[in-house]
Motif scaffolding. Structure first.
Motif, mmCIF file in Angstrom:
data_model
loop_
_atom_site.group_PDB
_atom_site.id
_atom_site.type_symbol
_atom_site.label_atom_id
_atom_site.label_comp_id
_atom_site.label_asym_id
_atom_site.label_seq_id
_atom_site.Cartn_x
_atom_site.Cartn_y
_atom_site.Cartn_z
ATOM 1 N N LYS A 291 47.820 -13.010 85.509
ATOM 2 C CA LYS A 291 46.745 -13.539 85.988
ATOM 3 C C LYS A 291 45.629 -12.252 86.323
ATOM 4 O O LYS A 291 44.655 -13.023 86.295
ATOM 5 C CB LYS A 291 47.266 -13.918 87.389
ATOM 6 N N TYR B 191 41.049 -17.629 92.020
ATOM 7 C CA TYR B 191 41.288 -16.199 92.683
ATOM 8 C C TYR B 191 39.981 -16.264 93.507
ATOM 9 O O TYR B 191 39.139 -16.781 93.560
ATOM 10 C CB TYR B 191 41.385 -15.162 91.609
ATOM 11 N N CYS C 104 42.872 -20.835 86.501
ATOM 12 C CA CYS C 104 42.812 -19.215 87.175
ATOM 13 C C CYS C 104 41.969 -19.413 88.380
ATOM 14 O O CYS C 104 40.747 -19.255 88.224
ATOM 15 C CB CYS C 104 42.434 -18.240 86.163
ATOM 16 N N ASN D 155 43.667 -12.382 83.281
ATOM 17 C CA ASN D 155 42.676 -13.454 83.305
ATOM 18 C C ASN D 155 41.398 -13.213 83.889
ATOM 19 O O ASN D 155 40.474 -13.470 83.703
ATOM 20 C CB ASN D 155 43.418 -14.842 83.834
ATOM 21 N N ASN E 30 49.390 -18.115 84.398
ATOM 22 C CA ASN E 30 48.969 -17.813 85.553
ATOM 23 C C ASN E 30 50.356 -17.692 86.241
ATOM 24 O O ASN E 30 50.495 -17.235 87.533
ATOM 25 C CB ASN E 30 48.161 -18.580 86.347
#
Length: 346
Positions: free
Chosen positions: A175, A325, A323, A178, A254
């Motif tokens: 992750k 975050y 993804c 990414n 992920n």
């Protein structure tokens, strides 16, 4: 006699008037002729104008006026050669315990905010180096110490991104990579991405950090495995993929929390897209692994085999397009761009 006298006087007057008129006519004609000649003499010809203009431009060039920029045609910078003349081949690596970050900065003073491009030629590829990281400062220092001159000798336009996982949740290498890809593209439209473990240091600068027509695996051998391929389908450690190739496979999954499985998942994604993994010659693709104990928070992922069996079913919806975050900070340090993110928990 009186009549003659009167007639003579009249003739003289007519003569005087005639002479006066004649003189005035001559003067007028001469004035017109000489005036045109003067104008003609004073007016520059086309050739004279060209000389004057050229001399004027030359004077401006010599005097350093703003028009100089328009007069001078810049010499185009040539493309860097396919094989850099700066390459040294196998180099001896040094892991000096006393090494300081400031020393590495001084030795790489042409690197600005983690970014470098050659001054003598135009790089053939623009490359983003992505390093997932947490609590490995010493490993990062050694990698930066060797990697910057390694990349400069290859005459690359590159930037180094270190993606820091905030918090104490289980480490998620996939992750973070990414995130690195997505964040790097906010800076520049990079041609190539190198996904690079922090504990692997390249030994030979002829192992080129550029992307190929197919995804490329750069770690054929390392000291920890006797410089032999870890296993036949190994696609971890250091890999290179073009921007479009990584987008095509939807990046990494992920869902791999902890150590193991995410690089095999990426290999499966590559194979699903009918792409073939290529490798440099074994004598070039050699790495030194800086030994360390298993990190707390990066324990072996016990679910990795179960996740791998589902790759063909979930790759389209688990990856770059999912993804999520939170970016905590982006710090542009001398040797790298430090991206600190919260990627959540398992």
């Amino acid at each position: 006699m009186g009549i003659c006298s009167s007639t003579c006087k009249m003739l003289r007057r007519v003569k005087y008037v005639f002479l006066l008129l004649l003189t005035l006519s001559v003067l007028a004609w001469f004035s017109m002729f000489s005036g045109g000649s003067v104008k003609s003499a004073l007016a520059p010809s086309a050739a004279t104008k060209a000389v004057i203009k050229r001399d004027s431009m030359q004077d401006e060039a010599n005097s350093g006026t703003s028009k100089v920029v328009r007069l001078i045609t810049p010499t185009p910078i040539v493309e860097c050669p396919k094989e850099s003349p700066l390459l040294q081949g196998a180099v001896r690596l040094n892991f000096e315990p006393s090494l300081k970050l400031k020393e590495v900065e001084v030795e790489n003073n042409q690197v600005t905010e983690g970014r470098y491009q050659p001054s003598s030629c135009t790089a053939r590829q623009s490359v983003a180096i992505l390093i997932p990281h947490r609590s490995r400062e010493r490993h990062l220092l050694y990698l930066l110490y060797h990697l910057h001159p390694f990349l400069q000798r290859q005459q690359l336009h590159y930037a180094v991104y270190v993606i820091q996982q905030a918090g104490n949740a289980t480490f998620n290498r996939a992750k973070l990579l990414n995130v690195g890809y997505l964040e790097a593209l906010k800076d520049y439209r990079w041609d190539c991405f190198i996904f690079h473990d922090v504990d692997l240091v390249p030994e030979n600068d002829k192992n080129l950090y550029i992307c190929d027509k197919q995804p490329k695996h750069l770690v054929v051998g390392r000291n920890a495995t006797g410089y032999k391929l870890h296993y036949k389908g190994y696609f971890g450690g250091v890999t290179a993929m073009k921007r479009e190739q990584f987008r095509k496979v939807n990046g990494f999954a992920n869902t791999y929390w902890g150590w193991g499985g995410e690089d095999d998942d990426l290999r499966i994604r590559v194979e699903l897209q009918k792409m073939k993994i290529v490798r440099p010659p074994a004598d070039l693709a050699r790495y030194t692994m800086v030994f360390h104990k298993r990190d707390s928070g990066n324990e072996v992922n016990k679910d990795r085999m179960k996740l791998l069996r589902r790759t063909t079913l979930v790759w389209r919806k688990d990856g770059l397009n999912s993804c999520k975050y939170q970016t905590i900070s982006v710090d542009r340090l001398p040797l790298y761009i430090n991206v600190t993110v919260d990627i959540g928990k398992p």
